[in-house]
Design an enzyme around this catalytic site. Structure first.
Site, PDB file in Angstrom:
ATOM      1  N   HIS A   1      56.690  71.856  47.185  1.00 55.97           N
ATOM      2  CA  HIS A   1      56.005  70.597  46.827  1.00 55.97           C
ATOM      3  C   HIS A   1      55.933  69.715  48.075  1.00 55.97           C
ATOM      4  O   HIS A   1      56.946  69.157  48.503  1.00 55.97           O
ATOM      5  CB  HIS A   1      56.762  69.865  45.713  1.00 55.97           C
ATOM      6  CG  HIS A   1      56.066  68.630  45.232  1.00 55.97           C
ATOM      7  ND1 HIS A   1      55.833  68.384  43.899  1.00 55.97           N
ATOM      8  CD2 HIS A   1      55.546  67.563  45.888  1.00 55.97           C
ATOM      9  CE1 HIS A   1      55.210  67.233  43.761  1.00 55.97           C
ATOM     10  NE2 HIS A   1      55.025  66.703  44.962  1.00 55.97           N
TER      11      HIS A   1
ATOM     12  N   HIS B   1      53.315  66.888  50.539  1.00 55.79           N
ATOM     13  CA  HIS B   1      52.088  66.124  50.820  1.00 55.79           C
ATOM     14  C   HIS B   1      51.836  66.144  52.323  1.00 55.79           C
ATOM     15  O   HIS B   1      52.700  65.728  53.101  1.00 55.79           O
ATOM     16  CB  HIS B   1      52.244  64.671  50.366  1.00 55.79           C
ATOM     17  CG  HIS B   1      52.472  64.557  48.894  1.00 55.79           C
ATOM     18  ND1 HIS B   1      51.452  64.392  47.991  1.00 55.79           N
ATOM     19  CD2 HIS B   1      53.610  64.635  48.158  1.00 55.79           C
ATOM     20  CE1 HIS B   1      51.948  64.342  46.758  1.00 55.79           C
ATOM     21  NE2 HIS B   1      53.258  64.500  46.841  1.00 55.79           N
TER      22      HIS B   1
ATOM     23  N   LYS C   1      47.646  70.882  39.652  1.00 53.78           N
ATOM     24  CA  LYS C   1      48.571  69.766  39.537  1.00 53.78           C
ATOM     25  C   LYS C   1      48.101  68.765  38.492  1.00 53.78           C
ATOM     26  O   LYS C   1      46.972  68.279  38.553  1.00 53.78           O
ATOM     27  CB  LYS C   1      48.693  69.073  40.906  1.00 53.78           C
ATOM     28  CG  LYS C   1      49.611  67.852  40.944  1.00 53.78           C
ATOM     29  CD  LYS C   1      51.067  68.237  40.819  1.00 53.78           C
ATOM     30  CE  LYS C   1      51.974  67.024  40.689  1.00 53.78           C
ATOM     31  NZ  LYS C   1      52.342  66.406  41.942  1.00 53.78           N
TER      32      LYS C   1
ATOM     33  N   HIS D   1      53.468  66.303  37.282  1.00 59.51           N
ATOM     34  CA  HIS D   1      54.154  65.033  37.587  1.00 59.51           C
ATOM     35  C   HIS D   1      54.540  64.452  36.228  1.00 59.51           C
ATOM     36  O   HIS D   1      53.686  63.922  35.510  1.00 59.51           O
ATOM     37  CB  HIS D   1      53.234  64.082  38.359  1.00 59.51           C
ATOM     38  CG  HIS D   1      53.931  62.809  38.733  1.00 59.51           C
ATOM     39  ND1 HIS D   1      54.253  62.485  40.031  1.00 59.51           N
ATOM     40  CD2 HIS D   1      54.416  61.791  37.967  1.00 59.51           C
ATOM     41  CE1 HIS D   1      54.892  61.315  40.043  1.00 59.51           C
ATOM     42  NE2 HIS D   1      55.006  60.876  38.810  1.00 59.51           N
TER      43      HIS D   1
ATOM     44  N   HIS E   1      59.670  67.592  40.993  1.00 58.67           N
ATOM     45  CA  HIS E   1      60.660  66.553  41.323  1.00 58.67           C
ATOM     46  C   HIS E   1      61.379  66.020  40.085  1.00 58.67           C
ATOM     47  O   HIS E   1      61.302  64.832  39.760  1.00 58.67           O
ATOM     48  CB  HIS E   1      60.042  65.406  42.131  1.00 58.67           C
ATOM     49  CG  HIS E   1      58.662  64.965  41.704  1.00 58.67           C
ATOM     50  ND1 HIS E   1      58.369  64.521  40.451  1.00 58.67           N
ATOM     51  CD2 HIS E   1      57.498  64.904  42.389  1.00 58.67           C
ATOM     52  CE1 HIS E   1      57.088  64.209  40.384  1.00 58.67           C
ATOM     53  NE2 HIS E   1      56.539  64.443  41.546  1.00 58.67           N
TER      54      HIS E   1
ATOM     55  N   ASP F   1      58.737  67.126  48.154  1.00 59.97           N
ATOM     56  CA  ASP F   1      57.887  65.972  47.850  1.00 59.97           C
ATOM     57  C   ASP F   1      57.839  65.027  49.050  1.00 59.97           C
ATOM     58  O   ASP F   1      57.696  63.809  48.870  1.00 59.97           O
ATOM     59  CB  ASP F   1      58.346  65.232  46.582  1.00 59.97           C
ATOM     60  CG  ASP F   1      57.262  64.291  46.050  1.00 59.97           C
ATOM     61  OD1 ASP F   1      56.092  64.457  46.434  1.00 59.97           O
ATOM     62  OD2 ASP F   1      57.597  63.390  45.270  1.00 59.97           O
TER      63      ASP F   1
HETATM   64  O1  DOR Z   1      56.598  58.987  45.735  1.00 60.14           O
HETATM   65  C1  DOR Z   1      55.593  59.670  45.597  1.00 60.14           C
HETATM   66  N1  DOR Z   1      54.660  59.757  46.559  1.00 60.14           N
HETATM   67  N2  DOR Z   1      55.435  60.333  44.459  1.00 60.14           N
HETATM   68  C2  DOR Z   1      54.303  60.989  44.181  1.00 60.14           C
HETATM   69  O2  DOR Z   1      54.202  61.544  43.119  1.00 60.14           O
HETATM   70  C3  DOR Z   1      53.164  60.964  45.125  1.00 60.14           C
HETATM   71  C4  DOR Z   1      53.611  60.711  46.477  1.00 60.14           C
HETATM   72  C5  DOR Z   1      52.507  60.398  47.469  1.00 60.14           C
HETATM   73  O3  DOR Z   1      51.484  61.089  47.468  1.00 60.14           O
HETATM   74  O4  DOR Z   1      52.676  59.474  48.270  1.00 60.14           O
HETATM   75 ZN    ZN Z   2      54.484  64.746  45.200  1.00 52.37          ZN
END
Ligand code: DOR
Ligand code: ZN
Length: 348
Positions: free
Chosen positions: A13, A15, A99, A136, A174, A247
């Site tokens: 997971h 970003h 997702k 999520h 998460h 995450d």
């Molecule tokens: O804290 C988070 N940031 N939780 C998420 O689900 C998305 C993520 C983000 O893309 O910044």
């Molecule tokens: Zn995430």
């Protein structure tokens, strides 16, 4: 034990964003992990297979030279995603899951699902074709306390999804609560969860130590100490249902240190080291490899990685900040000591 060697781990997971930012940060993950599941909440979101294929090319192009790292792409589910998109995703060979963001639940989730029923045709096709659903798990209802949103999502939505589609593989992304762990434990092997380093290492007190701490704010938000202990127990239990998913969610310093700071903890510069720290504190370093390198690959029905990485007990400190496009970013554990250091990065 002063040195541990692990099958090269994966981050289930992550970003990575796009453009200059992607280029600034992807190397941190590629130095540690063989693969990562890349979240689709770009602006605009990655809602189709063709967008995912294009995004994947940009991720690969942003890798440091000589790197072997495989991005596993995801699609962003909306009320209007057609079931035929599942067929296209599977046929592409590069999409590992879809997702589910409840609309408005988090960063760039505005286009997410408003009504569970509207996703049924897609979920049915995912179950048939064996594509993983990544959830999520938080309701967005203002009337539900922010610390209860995961539990209520499980009660109202996730329990319905898993009952209606028993063969659908679902990852509760998460997971942050004891109730979340109890739910995952109570389900068959089709239901699993990722766990982040911040939820293993901190409880919600960390948000308010000496003042408000925006760099510890993420969604789902940190929970109570009892929840943290339940997550630590799950991660170190040896159960195949739990695997590593950082995450890591980068936001520029100014967007965190703000009157309305963004949610997201940037753990990529020390990700595997932070998990080693948590497992070490629990006296369970011997369980780290299964959690970091085996369970996720097995759940996703992918081969485990062939290479390895090593960590040594040699305290170090992540930088106070790193370049982030033309801005800067504060990592998790900025300038704080971590007991384990990466010895031989798997990539340059
Ligand atoms: O804290 C988070 N940031 N939780 C998420 O689900 C998305 C993520 C983000 O893309 O910044
Ligand atoms: Zn995430």
């Amino acid at each position: 034990m002063n040195r541990i060697t692990l099958t090269r781990p994966d981050d289930w997971h992550l970003h990575l964003r796009d453009g200059d930012i992607l280029r600034s940060i992807v190397g941190f993950t590629a130095a540690r992990f063989g693969r990562a599941v890349i979240m689709p909440n770009l602006k605009p979101p990655v809602t189709t297979t063709s967008l995912a294929v294009e995004y994947r090319k940009r991720v690969v192009a942003a890798l440091p030279a000589g790197c072997s790292f495989e991005p596993l792409m995801t699609l962003y589910l909306t009320d209007n995603t057609p079931a035929a998109e599942v067929d296209r995703a599977v046929a592409s060979g590069v999409v590992c899951g879809i997702k589910y963001y409840p609309a408005g639940a988090t960063t760039n989730a505005d286009c997410g699902v408003t009504t569970l029923e509207r996703t049924f045709a897609v979920l049915e096709r995912m179950e048939e074709l064996g594509l993983v659903l990544q959830v999520h798990g938080e309701v967005t209802d203002d009337g539900v306390d922010v610390f209860d949103r995961e539990r209520v999502f499980i009660e109202r939505h996730l329990s319905r999804i898993v009952a209606r589609y028993p063969a659908l593989r679902v990852v509760l992304e998460h997971v942050t609560t004891r109730e979340g762990v109890q739910f995952v434990d109570s389900q068959p092997g089709t239901v699993a969860a990722t766990i982040t380093p911040q939820h293993l290492l901190l409880n919600r007190n960390a948000l308010f130590v000496g003042g408000i701490r925006p760099h510890h704010y993420c969604l789902p938000v940190l929970k109570r100490e009892g929840d943290r202990l339940a997550l630590l127990e799950a991660a170190t239990s040896g159960s195949q249902k739990y695997f590593l998913g950082t995450d890591s969610a980068p936001h520029a310093r100014g967007d965190k240190e703000s009157a309305c700071g963004c949610a997201g903890v940037f753990s990529a510069p020390a990700a595997i080291e932070l998990y080693a720290e948590a497992f070490d504190q629990a006296g369970a370093l011997d369980r780290l490899q299964a959690f970091a390198s085996h369970h996720g690959a097995d759940f996703y029905r992918l081969a485990r990685n062939s290479g390895s990485i090593s960590l040594v007990r040699d305290p170090w400190r992540p930088a106070a900040s790193y370049p982030f496009g033309d801005r800067d970013i504060v990592p998790f554990f900025a300038a704080e000591a971590i007991g384990w250091r990466l010895d031989n990065p798997g990539n340059p």
